[in-house]
Design a protein around this motif. Structure first.
Motif, PDB file in Angstrom:
ATOM      1  N   LEU A 129       0.827  -1.205   0.000  1.00 44.32           N
ATOM      2  CA  LEU A 129       0.000   0.000   0.000  1.00 44.32           C
ATOM      3  C   LEU A 129       0.862   1.256   0.000  1.00 44.32           C
ATOM      4  N   THR A 130       1.904   1.247   0.812  1.00 44.21           N
ATOM      5  CA  THR A 130       2.775   2.423   0.914  1.00 44.21           C
ATOM      6  C   THR A 130       3.487   2.699  -0.399  1.00 44.21           C
ATOM      7  N   GLU A 131       4.004   1.649  -1.020  1.00 45.32           N
ATOM      8  CA  GLU A 131       4.710   1.823  -2.288  1.00 45.32           C
ATOM      9  C   GLU A 131       3.773   2.368  -3.357  1.00 45.32           C
ATOM     10  N   GLN A 132       2.558   1.796  -3.436  1.00 45.97           N
ATOM     11  CA  GLN A 132       1.616   2.260  -4.451  1.00 45.97           C
ATOM     12  C   GLN A 132       1.124   3.677  -4.149  1.00 45.97           C
ATOM     13  N   ALA A 133       0.908   3.976  -2.870  1.00 42.33           N
ATOM     14  CA  ALA A 133       0.436   5.310  -2.492  1.00 42.33           C
ATOM     15  C   ALA A 133       1.454   6.383  -2.852  1.00 42.33           C
ATOM     16  N   GLY A 134       2.730   6.032  -2.804  1.00 40.09           N
ATOM     17  CA  GLY A 134       3.765   6.985  -3.157  1.00 40.09           C
ATOM     18  C   GLY A 134       3.925   7.172  -4.653  1.00 40.09           C
ATOM     19  N   ALA A 135       3.257   6.308  -5.425  1.00 41.79           N
ATOM     20  CA  ALA A 135       3.388   6.384  -6.884  1.00 41.79           C
ATOM     21  C   ALA A 135       2.123   6.911  -7.554  1.00 41.79           C
ATOM     22  N   LEU A 136       0.972   6.262  -7.277  1.00 50.41           N
ATOM     23  CA  LEU A 136      -0.265   6.638  -7.965  1.00 50.41           C
ATOM     24  C   LEU A 136      -1.457   6.051  -7.225  1.00 50.41           C
ATOM     25  N   TRP A 137      -2.463   6.890  -6.939  1.00 51.50           N
ATOM     26  CA  TRP A 137      -3.651   6.437  -6.223  1.00 51.50           C
ATOM     27  C   TRP A 137      -4.780   6.051  -7.170  1.00 51.50           C
ATOM     28  N   HIS A 138      -5.109   6.939  -8.102  1.00 52.36           N
ATOM     29  CA  HIS A 138      -6.338   6.757  -8.872  1.00 52.36           C
ATOM     30  C   HIS A 138      -6.204   7.404 -10.251  1.00 52.36           C
ATOM     31  N   THR A 139      -6.700   6.697 -11.254  1.00 62.78           N
ATOM     32  CA  THR A 139      -6.772   7.283 -12.599  1.00 62.78           C
ATOM     33  C   THR A 139      -8.141   7.101 -13.230  1.00 62.78           C
ATOM     34  N   SER A 140      -8.933   6.145 -12.746  1.00 67.51           N
ATOM     35  CA  SER A 140     -10.223   5.690 -13.265  1.00 67.51           C
ATOM     36  C   SER A 140      -9.988   4.634 -14.333  1.00 67.51           C
ATOM     37  N   ASN A 141     -11.065   3.967 -14.701  1.00 65.59           N
ATOM     38  CA  ASN A 141     -10.981   2.913 -15.712  1.00 65.59           C
ATOM     39  C   ASN A 141     -11.056   3.434 -17.147  1.00 65.59           C
ATOM     40  N   LEU A 142     -10.819   4.728 -17.310  1.00 65.38           N
ATOM     41  CA  LEU A 142     -10.633   5.278 -18.654  1.00 65.38           C
ATOM     42  C   LEU A 142      -9.292   4.851 -19.239  1.00 65.38           C
ATOM     43  N   TYR A 143      -8.413   4.354 -18.368  1.00 68.87           N
ATOM     44  CA  TYR A 143      -7.041   4.036 -18.782  1.00 68.87           C
ATOM     45  C   TYR A 143      -6.663   2.639 -18.291  1.00 68.87           C
ATOM     46  N   GLN A 144      -5.582   2.127 -18.845  1.00 69.58           N
ATOM     47  CA  GLN A 144      -5.034   0.861 -18.385  1.00 69.58           C
ATOM     48  C   GLN A 144      -4.525   1.012 -16.948  1.00 69.58           C
ATOM     49  N   ILE A 145      -4.744  -0.017 -16.133  1.00 67.89           N
ATOM     50  CA  ILE A 145      -4.247  -0.022 -14.750  1.00 67.89           C
ATOM     51  C   ILE A 145      -3.425  -1.295 -14.577  1.00 67.89           C
ATOM     52  N   PRO A 146      -2.102  -1.200 -14.638  1.00 69.51           N
ATOM     53  CA  PRO A 146      -1.269  -2.409 -14.618  1.00 69.51           C
ATOM     54  C   PRO A 146      -1.520  -3.328 -13.425  1.00 69.51           C
ATOM     55  N   LYS A 147      -1.691  -2.770 -12.228  1.00 68.74           N
ATOM     56  CA  LYS A 147      -1.921  -3.612 -11.052  1.00 68.74           C
ATOM     57  C   LYS A 147      -3.260  -4.340 -11.141  1.00 68.74           C
ATOM     58  N   GLN A 148      -4.231  -3.718 -11.787  1.00 72.44           N
ATOM     59  CA  GLN A 148      -5.525  -4.366 -11.984  1.00 72.44           C
ATOM     60  C   GLN A 148      -5.361  -5.584 -12.885  1.00 72.44           C
ATOM     61  N   GLN A 149      -4.604  -5.420 -13.962  1.00 72.96           N
ATOM     62  CA  GLN A 149      -4.348  -6.549 -14.849  1.00 72.96           C
ATOM     63  C   GLN A 149      -3.591  -7.650 -14.125  1.00 72.96           C
ATOM     64  N   GLU A 150      -2.629  -7.267 -13.301  1.00 74.24           N
ATOM     65  CA  GLU A 150      -1.838  -8.252 -12.552  1.00 74.24           C
ATOM     66  C   GLU A 150      -2.723  -9.056 -11.612  1.00 74.24           C
ATOM     67  N   LEU A 151      -3.623  -8.370 -10.903  1.00 69.65           N
ATOM     68  CA  LEU A 151      -4.487  -9.076  -9.965  1.00 69.65           C
ATOM     69  C   LEU A 151      -5.481  -9.963 -10.711  1.00 69.65           C
ATOM     70  N   ALA A 152      -6.016  -9.489 -11.825  1.00 72.42           N
ATOM     71  CA  ALA A 152      -6.923 -10.319 -12.623  1.00 72.42           C
ATOM     72  C   ALA A 152      -6.215 -11.581 -13.107  1.00 72.42           C
ATOM     73  N   ASP A 153      -4.975 -11.438 -13.530  1.00 72.82           N
ATOM     74  CA  ASP A 153      -4.205 -12.598 -13.987  1.00 72.82           C
ATOM     75  C   ASP A 153      -3.987 -13.597 -12.848  1.00 72.82           C
ATOM     76  N   LYS A 154      -3.703 -13.084 -11.658  1.00 73.44           N
ATOM     77  CA  LYS A 154      -3.504 -13.976 -10.498  1.00 73.44           C
ATOM     78  C   LYS A 154      -4.797 -14.714 -10.153  1.00 73.44           C
ATOM     79  N   LEU A 155      -5.916 -14.009 -10.185  1.00 76.59           N
ATOM     80  CA  LEU A 155      -7.192 -14.630  -9.831  1.00 76.59           C
ATOM     81  C   LEU A 155      -7.607 -15.678 -10.852  1.00 76.59           C
ATOM     82  N   THR A 156      -7.467 -15.379 -12.122  1.00 78.65           N
ATOM     83  CA  THR A 156      -7.859 -16.362 -13.133  1.00 78.65           C
ATOM     84  C   THR A 156      -6.914 -17.562 -13.126  1.00 78.65           C
ATOM     85  N   ALA A 157      -5.641 -17.328 -12.832  1.00 77.74           N
ATOM     86  CA  ALA A 157      -4.683 -18.431 -12.774  1.00 77.74           C
ATOM     87  C   ALA A 157      -4.963 -19.372 -11.603  1.00 77.74           C
ATOM     88  N   ASN A 158      -5.649 -18.870 -10.591  1.00 78.52           N
ATOM     89  CA  ASN A 158      -5.891 -19.664  -9.388  1.00 78.52           C
ATOM     90  C   ASN A 158      -7.364 -20.014  -9.190  1.00 78.52           C
TER      91      ASN A 158
END
Length: 391
Positions: free
Chosen positions: A55-84
């Motif tokens: 949380l701290t690392e992400q908070a220091g980089a970027l909090w919010h952009t909306s789903n108008l744009y690609q969100i790399p961490k969102q893709q990463e979590l989706a990949d983890k969930l579908t893989a498992n």
């Protein structure tokens, strides 16, 4: 005069200011052993170093952009969930309630796009809890949830929990899906037996229905599998998750097969905050721990120890307790004394439990609780029972 906080909660007179693993620290310095974990939310306990770091690392980089744009961490979590899991695709929400809304929309849109728009009915069960949105309360159907909030969203058929004949008879040409919690939480920790989950899968396949699992409370390692339905060796078409997936950060998700999600095309659903970088960074860290087979082995080992000790507790206080039920670290103790009184006596002994229906107290500790803390928790519950017996 109305309070500045809308008075919809009956809050216990404690104010916690710090959390450490399985412990919560009150403003006056008292330490409480937390067997509620924020109602099955704090899967890795309070202030877990990996979650704090993510949380701290992400908070220091970027909090919010909306789903108008690609969100790399969102893709990463989706990949983890579908893989498992069984799922091919994921949509991120902010809560289990939002996940319920999408699951209902997804099921109905599926049939609309298949040219069968009449198949809007979703079969649900007594004792269920699917959140407090319009769809969620309509799905649960209980007077406690719905009174005063009509007109209710139509299209839900309510059945008695465990009534197999009624279930089979309820399926008509307008039935589109079955929605069920593999383990009811608010309903009093009532697991659906594995053979019944298999039977539901067979029934849905026979009639061409969608099977929706609500794993908001019982998922994400809570029962000793990553998802509770895995014990039955079957899979749903759509699944709702939340609570534990964020380890305390508000995030939820709907997981679905490609077929079940086929109606959810461009523009059919959205969320401003859903899947934001902060939530997904924490969710990735949670899943890295909880999806590890060694971690789940530990949950099962500790669950066995806790259940064994609770059975001894029930035997020692037959005037207070009746039985133990549940799965993994999602356990309920059916009470003879008032469950509210037992929760209150637990406060006096500085141990936190959560009340549920059917006069049950829920024990939903962090999955990271250790064996010494389990022993301490049961000792405190024993002291609470002795306190009630003496009164």
């Amino acid at each position: 005069m109305i309070p500045t906080l809308l008075p919809t909660y009956s809050r216990a007179p404690m104010s916690f200011v710090k959390g450490e693993g399985a412990w919560l620290v009150e403003a006056d310095g008292r330490r409480f052993l937390d067997l509620g974990a924020g109602i099955a939310v704090n899967a890795l306990g309070h202030a877990h170093p990996a979650l704090v770091a993510a949380l701290t690392e992400q908070a220091g980089a970027l909090w919010h952009t909306s789903n108008l744009y690609q969100i790399p961490k969102q893709q990463e979590l989706a990949d983890k969930l579908t893989a498992n899991s069984f799922a091919d695709t994921v949509f991120f929400t902010n809560s289990g309630t939002e996940a319920c809304e999408l699951a209902v929309k997804m099921a109905r849109k599926y049939w609309y796009d298949k040219g069968q728009p009449e198949k809007t009915d979703i079969l649900t069960f007594s004792g269920s809890f699917h959140g407090r949105s319009s769809a969620g309360i309509a799905a649960a159907g209980s007077e406690k949830m719905t009174k005063g909030f009509g007109p209710l969203l139509p299209g839900f058929v309510h059945l008695e929990f465990g009534d197999h004949e009624a279930l089979a008879a309820a399926i008509t040409e307008t039935t589109g899906a079955i929605l069920i919690e593999p383990v009811q939480g608010e309903g009093g920790i009532r697991p659906v037996p594995d053979q019944c989950l298999k039977g539901l899968r067979d029934l849905c396949d026979e009639h061409g229905l969608l099977l929706i699992f609500d794993e908001v409370q019982c998922g994400v390692g809570r029962t000793g599998k990553l998802f509770a339905h895995e014990w039955a060796g079957i899979a749903p078409d759509i699944m709702m998750v939340a609570k534990g997936i964020g380890g305390g950060f508000p995030i939820g998700a709907v997981l679905a097969s490609e077929e079940a999600a086929s109606g959810m095309t461009l523009g059919t659903h959205g969320s401003t905050y859903g899947g934001n970088p902060l939530g997904c960074a924490v969710g990735c860290a949670v899943l890295d721990h909880v999806a590890d087979p060694a971690f789940l082995d530990g949950v099962n080992r500790k669950a066995g120890l806790l259940r064994q000790k609770l059975e001894g507790l029930v035997a020692s206080h037959p005037d207070i307790f009746e039985s133990v039920r549940g799965s993994g670290l999602m356990l309920g103790v059916k009470c003879k004394a008032s469950n509210a009184d037992i929760v209150q006596a637990g406060y006096d002994q500085q141990v936190l439990t959560v009340p549920a229906a059917d006069n049950v107290i829920r024990l939903l500790p962090p999955l990271t609780i250790d064996e010494s803390e389990i022993a301490e928790a049961v000792e405190r519950l024993d002291a609470a029972a002795r306190q009630l017996s003496a009164a």
